[in-house]
Design a protein around this motif. Structure first.
Motif, PDB file in Angstrom:
ATOM      1  N   ALA A  79       0.825  -1.147  -0.111  1.00 31.47           N
ATOM      2  CA  ALA A  79       0.004   0.063  -0.002  1.00 31.47           C
ATOM      3  C   ALA A  79       0.923   1.347   0.087  1.00 31.47           C
TER       4      ALA A  79
ATOM      5  N   VAL B  96      -2.214   5.960   2.507  1.00 32.05           N
ATOM      6  CA  VAL B  96      -2.883   5.336   3.577  1.00 32.05           C
ATOM      7  C   VAL B  96      -3.940   5.960   4.570  1.00 32.05           C
TER       8      VAL B  96
ATOM      9  N   ASN C  68      -4.248  11.738   5.408  1.00 29.95           N
ATOM     10  CA  ASN C  68      -4.104  10.185   4.715  1.00 29.95           C
ATOM     11  C   ASN C  68      -4.852   9.204   5.611  1.00 29.95           C
TER      12      ASN C  68
ATOM     13  N   LEU D 150      -6.786   5.088   5.172  1.00 28.74           N
ATOM     14  CA  LEU D 150      -7.036   3.658   4.530  1.00 28.74           C
ATOM     15  C   LEU D 150      -8.054   3.279   5.210  1.00 28.74           C
TER      16      LEU D 150
ATOM     17  N   ARG E 297     -10.370  -2.573  -0.125  1.00 29.55           N
ATOM     18  CA  ARG E 297      -9.733  -1.502   0.650  1.00 29.55           C
ATOM     19  C   ARG E 297      -9.735  -0.565  -0.375  1.00 29.55           C
TER      20      ARG E 297
ATOM     21  N   SER F 116      -7.520   3.665  -0.144  1.00 27.19           N
ATOM     22  CA  SER F 116      -6.793   4.812   0.307  1.00 27.19           C
ATOM     23  C   SER F 116      -7.172   6.044  -0.385  1.00 27.19           C
TER      24      SER F 116
END
Length: 380
Positions: free
Chosen positions: A20, A23, A64, A66, A181, A183
């Motif tokens: 990743a 995130v 940021n 995630l 998922r 981000s």
């Protein structure tokens, strides 16, 4: 980031997490500094208290994020898993967890929620048992709809997030299977009111101006007052939306502003007043035309027009799988979101530029501490 897919093994979890790039797992992370921060470093955030971190504080959310959505494997005991995750959150945010690889946690926060299936296991009449319905303008793969577990991670330092995610997923091991998922990052923020800021989104407009910003508003519209097992939790809605940026950008600025009902440069309502002022939906030109068009987003989503409470909205700009937004809202009644979107569905000019590709809702668990493990009120 590609389309949602299952990761059935711990090795797959760790491999995906290690790659990743940018995130964060929670939307608006909560600050409760227990010690002074180093000069230039963000203040540490306490994960314990009446509410989970990552919802109301810091007032300006970390840039940021995630979000990871997963399912529990068959036969997994929910209570012990949540308790372990809560303890991992505590050590990670304290900077005492060796899995941080020596990095300071800074303002790292983690917020954990459980999906409707798990809430129904705890009590079929509890808030959070209802799944989101399907709406128009959706192209959602079945694996990107719903889920048992939400893990949100927010931080100022994007490097910390995948490391924290790897630690949490390692803690869960094969007891969970990842569904999808996402981000994201927040745009440059502008002042909205004293102590309140809001970021610009990828359409160039200021996002999340209206919300339950005061303690009274949050008590009324954000936090669950009961029943006891869910008191001081809240309901989160996540929607990943692809945006038709090129078509929107081709519009004249005045037409873009008519879509939102706000000035692009200042965020003020087209009816006038300050950015945080309640729009005058009845204001008209001398010719009798509404200053805020009938299909403007600010009108169609206005809580007084819909007849619902305020929702705390946190939107994050995304690049993958396509340019757009990860929309996250927190409210103490899921109808605040569903009634709003239903009211918008057929007549909101903004929705014509959106396609939803992931959708889920979760009960964000009440706060926890060392004496009261995460999730203990629902899964003792």
């Amino acid at each position: 980031m590609g389309r949602a897919e299952y990761h059935p093994s711990r090795r797959a979890f760790l491999g995906a997490t290690a790659t990743a790039a940018a995130v964060g797992l929670t939307a608006a992370c909560e600050s409760g500094s227990a010690q002074p921060s180093r000069r230039g470093a963000p203040a540490p955030v306490s994960p314990t208290g009446p509410h989970q971190a990552g919802i109301t504080l810091p007032r300006e959310a970390q840039p940021n994020l995630l979000a990871v959505v997963a399912d529990l494997a068959d036969g997994v005991a929910v209570g012990p898993l949540l308790a372990e995750l809560g303890e991992a959150v505590r050590t990670l945010t304290a900077g005492t967890d060796a899995r941080l690889l020596g990095l300071p946690p800074g303002d790292l926060t983690v917020t954990i929620g459980v999906g409707p299936r798990l809430v129904r296991m705890a009590g079929p009449s509890l808030p959070g048992t209802a799944d989101l319905p399907e709406f128009s303008r959706e192209q959602v793969d079945p694996r990107a709809r719903g889920g048992d577990l939400l893990v949100q991670i927010c931080a100022g330092d994007p490097t910390v997030i995948p490391i924290a995610a790897a630690a949490l997923l390692h803690q869960a091991g094969d007891r969970i299977r990842e569904r999808w998922r996402q981000s994201g990052r927040r745009g440059t923020t502008v002042p909205v009111a004293q102590g309140v800021t809001a970021p610009r989104n990828v359409l160039g407009f200021i996002d999340g101006i209206v919300g339950p910003h005061t303690t009274v508003e949050q008590r009324r519209d954000l936090w669950l007052a009961g029943p006891a097992p869910v008191a001081r939790g809240t309901i989160a809605v996540l929607r990943r939306m692809e945006l038709d940026l090129s078509r929107f950008a081709a519009l004249p600025v005045a037409t873009q502003e008519a879509v939102f009902g706000r000035r692009r440069d200042t965020g003020t309502p087209l009816s006038g007043g300050a950015i945080a002022a309640d729009p005058n939906l009845g204001a008209k030109t001398p010719e009798g035309r509404y200053l805020i068009p009938a299909d403007a987003h600010i009108r169609r989503a206005h809580p007084n027009v819909v007849g619902v409470g305020l929702m705390l909205r946190r939107s994050y700009n995304i690049d993958e799988p396509a340019p757009g937004l990860l929309f996250i809202s927190f409210q103490n009644d899921i109808r605040t979101f569903t009634n709003t979107l239903t009211h918008m569905d057929n007549s909101d000019a903004l929705l014509g530029f959106t396609t939803t590709t992931a959708s889920a809702n979760f009960l964000i668990l009440p706060g926890f501490d060392q004496q009261r493990p995460l999730g203990a009120t629902l899964f003792p």
